[in-house]
Design a protein around this motif. Structure first.
Motif, PDB file in Angstrom:
ATOM      1  N   MET A   1       0.835  -1.177   0.000  1.00 45.52           N
ATOM      2  CA  MET A   1       0.000   0.000   0.000  1.00 45.52           C
ATOM      3  C   MET A   1       0.886   1.250   0.000  1.00 45.52           C
ATOM      4  O   MET A   1       0.579   2.191  -0.703  1.00 45.52           O
ATOM      5  CB  MET A   1      -0.910   0.003   1.221  1.00 45.52           C
ATOM      6  CG  MET A   1      -1.831  -1.198   1.340  1.00 45.52           C
ATOM      7  SD  MET A   1      -3.217  -1.142   0.242  1.00 45.52           S
ATOM      8  CE  MET A   1      -4.055   0.266   0.855  1.00 45.52           C
ATOM      9  N   HIS A   2       1.932   1.206   0.779  1.00 44.95           N
ATOM     10  CA  HIS A   2       2.831   2.350   0.874  1.00 44.95           C
ATOM     11  C   HIS A   2       3.433   2.665  -0.500  1.00 44.95           C
ATOM     12  O   HIS A   2       3.478   3.820  -0.908  1.00 44.95           O
ATOM     13  CB  HIS A   2       3.933   2.045   1.893  1.00 44.95           C
ATOM     14  CG  HIS A   2       4.847   3.184   2.177  1.00 44.95           C
ATOM     15  ND1 HIS A   2       4.538   4.153   3.095  1.00 44.95           N
ATOM     16  CD2 HIS A   2       6.037   3.523   1.647  1.00 44.95           C
ATOM     17  CE1 HIS A   2       5.524   5.040   3.129  1.00 44.95           C
ATOM     18  NE2 HIS A   2       6.438   4.677   2.266  1.00 44.95           N
ATOM     19  N   GLU A   3       3.875   1.639  -1.198  1.00 44.15           N
ATOM     20  CA  GLU A   3       4.492   1.840  -2.504  1.00 44.15           C
ATOM     21  C   GLU A   3       3.491   2.288  -3.555  1.00 44.15           C
ATOM     22  O   GLU A   3       3.877   2.836  -4.587  1.00 44.15           O
ATOM     23  CB  GLU A   3       5.216   0.573  -2.938  1.00 44.15           C
ATOM     24  CG  GLU A   3       6.444   0.291  -2.090  1.00 44.15           C
ATOM     25  CD  GLU A   3       7.203  -0.929  -2.542  1.00 44.15           C
ATOM     26  OE1 GLU A   3       6.999  -1.389  -3.682  1.00 44.15           O
ATOM     27  OE2 GLU A   3       8.010  -1.424  -1.745  1.00 44.15           O
ATOM     28  N   TRP A   4       2.204   2.074  -3.323  1.00 44.21           N
ATOM     29  CA  TRP A   4       1.168   2.549  -4.238  1.00 44.21           C
ATOM     30  C   TRP A   4       0.830   4.017  -3.982  1.00 44.21           C
ATOM     31  O   TRP A   4      -0.013   4.590  -4.646  1.00 44.21           O
ATOM     32  CB  TRP A   4      -0.099   1.722  -4.107  1.00 44.21           C
ATOM     33  CG  TRP A   4       0.002   0.314  -4.607  1.00 44.21           C
ATOM     34  CD1 TRP A   4       1.026  -0.247  -5.312  1.00 44.21           C
ATOM     35  CD2 TRP A   4      -0.961  -0.715  -4.430  1.00 44.21           C
ATOM     36  NE1 TRP A   4       0.749  -1.559  -5.580  1.00 44.21           N
ATOM     37  CE2 TRP A   4      -0.457  -1.877  -5.052  1.00 44.21           C
ATOM     38  CE3 TRP A   4      -2.201  -0.772  -3.808  1.00 44.21           C
ATOM     39  CZ2 TRP A   4      -1.154  -3.072  -5.079  1.00 44.21           C
ATOM     40  CZ3 TRP A   4      -2.894  -1.966  -3.836  1.00 44.21           C
ATOM     41  CH2 TRP A   4      -2.374  -3.107  -4.463  1.00 44.21           C
ATOM     42  N   GLY A   5       1.452   4.607  -2.961  1.00 39.16           N
ATOM     43  CA  GLY A   5       1.227   6.014  -2.672  1.00 39.16           C
ATOM     44  C   GLY A   5       0.225   6.286  -1.566  1.00 39.16           C
ATOM     45  O   GLY A   5      -0.152   7.430  -1.332  1.00 39.16           O
ATOM     46  N   TYR A   6      -0.207   5.268  -0.855  1.00 39.86           N
ATOM     47  CA  TYR A   6      -1.198   5.427   0.217  1.00 39.86           C
ATOM     48  C   TYR A   6      -0.512   5.425   1.579  1.00 39.86           C
ATOM     49  O   TYR A   6      -0.842   4.653   2.463  1.00 39.86           O
ATOM     50  CB  TYR A   6      -2.242   4.321   0.151  1.00 39.86           C
ATOM     51  CG  TYR A   6      -2.988   4.274  -1.162  1.00 39.86           C
ATOM     52  CD1 TYR A   6      -3.733   5.366  -1.593  1.00 39.86           C
ATOM     53  CD2 TYR A   6      -2.942   3.151  -1.961  1.00 39.86           C
ATOM     54  CE1 TYR A   6      -4.425   5.325  -2.792  1.00 39.86           C
ATOM     55  CE2 TYR A   6      -3.626   3.099  -3.164  1.00 39.86           C
ATOM     56  CZ  TYR A   6      -4.363   4.187  -3.580  1.00 39.86           C
ATOM     57  OH  TYR A   6      -5.042   4.153  -4.770  1.00 39.86           O
ATOM     58  N   ARG A   7       0.438   6.298   1.763  1.00 41.13           N
ATOM     59  CA  ARG A   7       1.229   6.326   2.988  1.00 41.13           C
ATOM     60  C   ARG A   7       0.396   6.635   4.230  1.00 41.13           C
ATOM     61  O   ARG A   7       0.680   6.129   5.308  1.00 41.13           O
ATOM     62  CB  ARG A   7       2.358   7.341   2.839  1.00 41.13           C
ATOM     63  CG  ARG A   7       3.416   6.866   1.882  1.00 41.13           C
ATOM     64  CD  ARG A   7       4.420   7.940   1.528  1.00 41.13           C
ATOM     65  NE  ARG A   7       5.472   7.420   0.682  1.00 41.13           N
ATOM     66  CZ  ARG A   7       5.354   7.266  -0.640  1.00 41.13           C
ATOM     67  NH1 ARG A   7       4.227   7.576  -1.244  1.00 41.13           N
ATOM     68  NH2 ARG A   7       6.350   6.787  -1.342  1.00 41.13           N
ATOM     69  N   GLU A   8      -0.642   7.445   4.087  1.00 46.49           N
ATOM     70  CA  GLU A   8      -1.461   7.809   5.244  1.00 46.49           C
ATOM     71  C   GLU A   8      -2.242   6.621   5.807  1.00 46.49           C
ATOM     72  O   GLU A   8      -2.713   6.648   6.935  1.00 46.49           O
ATOM     73  CB  GLU A   8      -2.419   8.954   4.894  1.00 46.49           C
ATOM     74  CG  GLU A   8      -3.495   8.613   3.877  1.00 46.49           C
ATOM     75  CD  GLU A   8      -3.061   8.661   2.410  1.00 46.49           C
ATOM     76  OE1 GLU A   8      -3.914   8.383   1.557  1.00 46.49           O
ATOM     77  OE2 GLU A   8      -1.885   8.959   2.119  1.00 46.49           O
ATOM     78  N   ALA A   9      -2.359   5.558   5.028  1.00 44.97           N
ATOM     79  CA  ALA A   9      -3.109   4.374   5.469  1.00 44.97           C
ATOM     80  C   ALA A   9      -2.193   3.245   5.937  1.00 44.97           C
ATOM     81  O   ALA A   9      -2.674   2.155   6.242  1.00 44.97           O
ATOM     82  CB  ALA A   9      -3.998   3.881   4.334  1.00 44.97           C
TER      83      ALA A   9
END
Length: 90
Positions: A1-9
């Motif tokens: 998820m982080h690598e997909w750009g969803y760092r806040e989650a």
């Protein structure tokens, strides 16, 4: 998820994934697979136990998944084992 750009989650997704995997492992199968998908600012996390022959889906983890931030969650049993899933707003 982080690598997909969803760092806040990151933290919520990690906590949901851990609980989903624990639920799948509790089925006693030899394998567990985890699947992720995203669409329309939501993520789906699914854990599959790969243990066929389970009669009834166990719903015990669902209240905890909701408490961790899942906007929707569920479980079902099929020929390939039990699936436990959660949807997270991103």
């Amino acid at each position: 998820m982080h690598e997909w750009g969803y760092r806040e989650a990151d933290e919520t997704a990690a906590a949901l994934t851990e609980l989903l995997v624990r639920a799948a492992v509790a089925d006693g199968g030899r394998r567990v697979s985890v699947h992720f998908a995203d669409q329309d600012r939501q993520a789906l996390v699914v854990a599959l136990s790969h243990r066929p022959g389970l009669a009834v889906a166990d719903t015990g983890a669902l209240p905890e998944l909701t408490g961790l931030g899942a906007v929707s969650c569920g479980t079902d049993t099929a020929d390939d084992g039990r699936r436990v899933w959660a949807v997270l707003d991103l």
